[in-house]
Design a protein around this motif. Sequence first.
Motif, mmCIF file in Angstrom:
data_model
loop_
_atom_site.group_PDB
_atom_site.id
_atom_site.type_symbol
_atom_site.label_atom_id
_atom_site.label_comp_id
_atom_site.label_asym_id
_atom_site.label_seq_id
_atom_site.Cartn_x
_atom_site.Cartn_y
_atom_site.Cartn_z
ATOM 1 N N ALA A 1 10.754 1.229 0.050
ATOM 2 C CA ALA A 1 9.886 2.356 -0.276
ATOM 3 C C ALA A 1 8.462 2.111 0.211
ATOM 4 O O ALA A 1 7.726 3.055 0.488
ATOM 5 C CB ALA A 1 9.894 2.603 -1.784
ATOM 6 N N ASP A 2 8.084 0.853 0.320
ATOM 7 C CA ASP A 2 6.742 0.537 0.820
ATOM 8 C C ASP A 2 6.585 1.011 2.266
ATOM 9 O O ASP A 2 5.575 1.610 2.633
ATOM 10 C CB ASP A 2 6.506 -0.975 0.708
ATOM 11 C CG ASP A 2 5.052 -1.347 0.954
ATOM 12 O OD1 ASP A 2 4.164 -0.588 0.512
ATOM 13 O OD2 ASP A 2 4.810 -2.386 1.580
ATOM 14 N N GLU A 3 7.604 0.755 3.059
ATOM 15 C CA GLU A 3 7.548 1.201 4.455
ATOM 16 C C GLU A 3 7.554 2.728 4.527
ATOM 17 O O GLU A 3 6.812 3.338 5.314
ATOM 18 C CB GLU A 3 8.751 0.626 5.236
ATOM 19 C CG GLU A 3 8.627 0.899 6.726
ATOM 20 C CD GLU A 3 9.912 0.633 7.513
ATOM 21 O OE1 GLU A 3 9.857 0.700 8.743
ATOM 22 O OE2 GLU A 3 10.969 0.374 6.900
ATOM 23 N N LEU A 4 8.371 3.341 3.697
ATOM 24 C CA LEU A 4 8.426 4.811 3.656
ATOM 25 C C LEU A 4 7.062 5.391 3.278
ATOM 26 O O LEU A 4 6.561 6.312 3.933
ATOM 27 C CB LEU A 4 9.476 5.250 2.626
ATOM 28 C CG LEU A 4 9.567 6.758 2.387
ATOM 29 C CD1 LEU A 4 10.387 7.432 3.478
ATOM 30 C CD2 LEU A 4 10.171 7.064 1.025
ATOM 31 N N GLY A 5 6.470 4.835 2.231
ATOM 32 C CA GLY A 5 5.188 5.352 1.764
ATOM 33 C C GLY A 5 4.089 5.195 2.805
ATOM 34 O O GLY A 5 3.280 6.098 3.016
ATOM 35 N N GLN B 1 12.219 10.624 -3.276
ATOM 36 C CA GLN B 1 13.425 10.794 -4.101
ATOM 37 C C GLN B 1 14.686 10.791 -3.247
ATOM 38 O O GLN B 1 15.711 10.224 -3.638
ATOM 39 C CB GLN B 1 13.363 12.107 -4.884
ATOM 40 C CG GLN B 1 12.326 12.115 -6.005
ATOM 41 C CD GLN B 1 12.136 13.517 -6.559
ATOM 42 O OE1 GLN B 1 13.093 14.280 -6.718
ATOM 43 N NE2 GLN B 1 10.897 13.884 -6.820
ATOM 44 N N GLN B 2 14.615 11.453 -2.083
ATOM 45 C CA GLN B 2 15.787 11.462 -1.192
ATOM 46 C C GLN B 2 16.129 10.040 -0.782
ATOM 47 O O GLN B 2 17.286 9.636 -0.759
ATOM 48 C CB GLN B 2 15.504 12.296 0.068
ATOM 49 C CG GLN B 2 15.216 13.745 -0.192
ATOM 50 C CD GLN B 2 16.322 14.408 -0.978
ATOM 51 O OE1 GLN B 2 16.162 14.708 -2.157
ATOM 52 N NE2 GLN B 2 17.461 14.606 -0.359
ATOM 53 N N TRP B 3 15.090 9.294 -0.458
ATOM 54 C CA TRP B 3 15.300 7.902 -0.040
ATOM 55 C C TRP B 3 15.862 7.082 -1.205
ATOM 56 O O TRP B 3 16.769 6.266 -1.026
ATOM 57 C CB TRP B 3 13.969 7.308 0.458
ATOM 58 C CG TRP B 3 14.124 5.908 0.966
ATOM 59 C CD1 TRP B 3 14.439 5.525 2.245
ATOM 60 C CD2 TRP B 3 14.027 4.712 0.197
ATOM 61 N NE1 TRP B 3 14.528 4.160 2.307
ATOM 62 C CE2 TRP B 3 14.282 3.624 1.084
ATOM 63 C CE3 TRP B 3 13.755 4.426 -1.138
ATOM 64 C CZ2 TRP B 3 14.268 2.301 0.655
ATOM 65 C CZ3 TRP B 3 13.736 3.109 -1.553
ATOM 66 C CH2 TRP B 3 13.993 2.060 -0.659
ATOM 67 N N GLU B 4 15.338 7.308 -2.404
ATOM 68 C CA GLU B 4 15.820 6.578 -3.577
ATOM 69 C C GLU B 4 17.300 6.862 -3.828
ATOM 70 O O GLU B 4 18.052 5.978 -4.234
ATOM 71 C CB GLU B 4 15.022 6.970 -4.823
ATOM 72 C CG GLU B 4 13.634 6.368 -4.863
ATOM 73 C CD GLU B 4 12.856 6.775 -6.109
ATOM 74 O OE1 GLU B 4 12.187 5.922 -6.691
ATOM 75 O OE2 GLU B 4 12.911 7.959 -6.498
ATOM 76 N N ALA C 1 11.104 -5.669 -2.576
ATOM 77 C CA ALA C 1 10.775 -4.488 -3.366
ATOM 78 C C ALA C 1 10.448 -4.893 -4.802
ATOM 79 O O ALA C 1 9.501 -4.388 -5.415
ATOM 80 C CB ALA C 1 11.940 -3.497 -3.349
ATOM 81 N N ILE C 2 11.213 -5.845 -5.320
ATOM 82 C CA ILE C 2 10.963 -6.324 -6.688
ATOM 83 C C ILE C 2 9.623 -7.044 -6.754
ATOM 84 O O ILE C 2 8.857 -6.872 -7.694
ATOM 85 C CB ILE C 2 12.101 -7.262 -7.144
ATOM 86 C CG1 ILE C 2 13.416 -6.493 -7.214
ATOM 87 C CG2 ILE C 2 11.777 -7.879 -8.503
ATOM 88 C CD1 ILE C 2 14.626 -7.394 -7.325
ATOM 89 N N ALA D 1 0.822 -1.218 0.000
ATOM 90 C CA ALA D 1 0.000 0.000 0.000
ATOM 91 C C ALA D 1 0.856 1.268 0.000
ATOM 92 O O ALA D 1 0.513 2.259 -0.648
ATOM 93 C CB ALA D 1 -0.938 0.009 1.202
ATOM 94 N N GLY D 2 1.969 1.216 0.719
ATOM 95 C CA GLY D 2 2.806 2.410 0.826
ATOM 96 C C GLY D 2 3.453 2.757 -0.499
ATOM 97 O O GLY D 2 3.458 3.918 -0.927
ATOM 98 N N LEU D 3 3.989 1.726 -1.161
ATOM 99 C CA LEU D 3 4.615 1.966 -2.464
ATOM 100 C C LEU D 3 3.560 2.401 -3.480
ATOM 101 O O LEU D 3 3.797 3.295 -4.299
ATOM 102 C CB LEU D 3 5.341 0.709 -2.948
ATOM 103 C CG LEU D 3 6.029 0.837 -4.306
ATOM 104 C CD1 LEU D 3 7.082 1.936 -4.289
ATOM 105 C CD2 LEU D 3 6.664 -0.493 -4.713
ATOM 106 N N GLU D 4 2.399 1.779 -3.405
ATOM 107 C CA GLU D 4 1.338 2.147 -4.348
ATOM 108 C C GLU D 4 0.918 3.612 -4.151
ATOM 109 O O GLU D 4 0.689 4.332 -5.123
ATOM 110 C CB GLU D 4 0.127 1.219 -4.178
ATOM 111 C CG GLU D 4 -0.941 1.479 -5.230
ATOM 112 C CD GLU D 4 -2.154 0.569 -5.108
ATOM 113 O OE1 GLU D 4 -2.153 -0.352 -4.282
ATOM 114 O OE2 GLU D 4 -3.114 0.815 -5.849
ATOM 115 N N PHE D 5 0.843 4.034 -2.906
ATOM 116 C CA PHE D 5 0.518 5.432 -2.602
ATOM 117 C C PHE D 5 1.538 6.376 -3.246
ATOM 118 O O PHE D 5 1.185 7.359 -3.898
ATOM 119 C CB PHE D 5 0.487 5.615 -1.077
ATOM 120 C CG PHE D 5 0.503 7.045 -0.612
ATOM 121 C CD1 PHE D 5 -0.636 7.828 -0.681
ATOM 122 C CD2 PHE D 5 1.669 7.605 -0.092
ATOM 123 C CE1 PHE D 5 -0.626 9.152 -0.250
ATOM 124 C CE2 PHE D 5 1.689 8.921 0.352
ATOM 125 C CZ PHE D 5 0.535 9.702 0.266
#
Length: 232
Positions: free
Chosen positions: A108-112, A160-163, A220-221, A40-44
Motif C-alpha cells: 500500500a505504501d507504493e500504491l499511495g 480499497q480495491q487494492w486491499e 507492510a507490518i 510516505a505513501g501509506l501515511e498519505f
Amino acid sequence: MALIQNFPDELLDLHHHWHQPSEHPGSGPGRVHPLGTPGAGLEFLQFHRDFMVSFHKWYDTQPFADQVAVAPWHKVPDELKVAGAGWTTGFANDEIRLNSNSPAFVNADELGAFIERGIHNQFIHGAAAFIYNEPIVGTFHSPLSTYFYQIHGLVDWWWQQWETIHLPNVISRDFIQAILKTLGGVTVDGGGIVITPGGPKPVDPWGPSFSTLTRDRVSAIEIDLQRIQQGR
Ligand SMILES: [Cu+2]
C-alpha cells in the motif's frame, strides 16, 4: 455551490498542518514520513482515510449535510479528462494501472506514493478547481469543498480495491495494536516477527501461516508498527 459552511477550524488546521508542518503548529501530529521517503505513501492514504472519518462524524450530523455531494468518485470524472485541465496520456495510463493493479503494487505504501506524487499532486485537485470553478480545491484548505471528499473518496476507493486483492497482505492497525497491548512489544526483522514481552523471547503468535509471510508483508507490518510507535 460546493463550499461547506461552519467547517470546524480544528479539522481544517489538522489537514493543513499535516501537509505543511510550519502551519498551525500543534494541530495534530503532522506528517511523519516526508513525501518521497519510505512510509510516505501509506501515511498519505491513512491520514486521508482517517480525516474523512473525522469529517463525517461532524458533517453527518449537520442539517445541511448532502451525502451525494461528498460521495466518493469511483473514477476520474470524464469532464476532468480534458487537456485544458491537464489530463495527459500519462495520467490515463496511471488510472489504468490503478484500476487493473497491473503492473501490481507490491504494498500500500507504493500504491499511495504512486497516487500522491502523480494524479493527486499533479492533476486532480487543480483540475477540479479549474473545471468546477472552485479555486479552494487547489489549496491546503481544500477540505472546505465537497469536491475534496469526492477526490479523496476516489483515492481511498483505489486503496480499497487494492486491499481487496491483497487481503492477506493487509494487517490492520487495530490488529497490530491488539498485539502490542497483549504482548507488550514487537520487533520485526527480515525473517519475520519476534514478539518480545520484556525480553528477546521469540514467539510465533500467528501459527503455521505466519511462517509464510513474505518480505513484502513484513515490510507492510513494519510501517504499521512505526506508525503506532510514533503515535499515529
Ligand atoms: Cu490532503
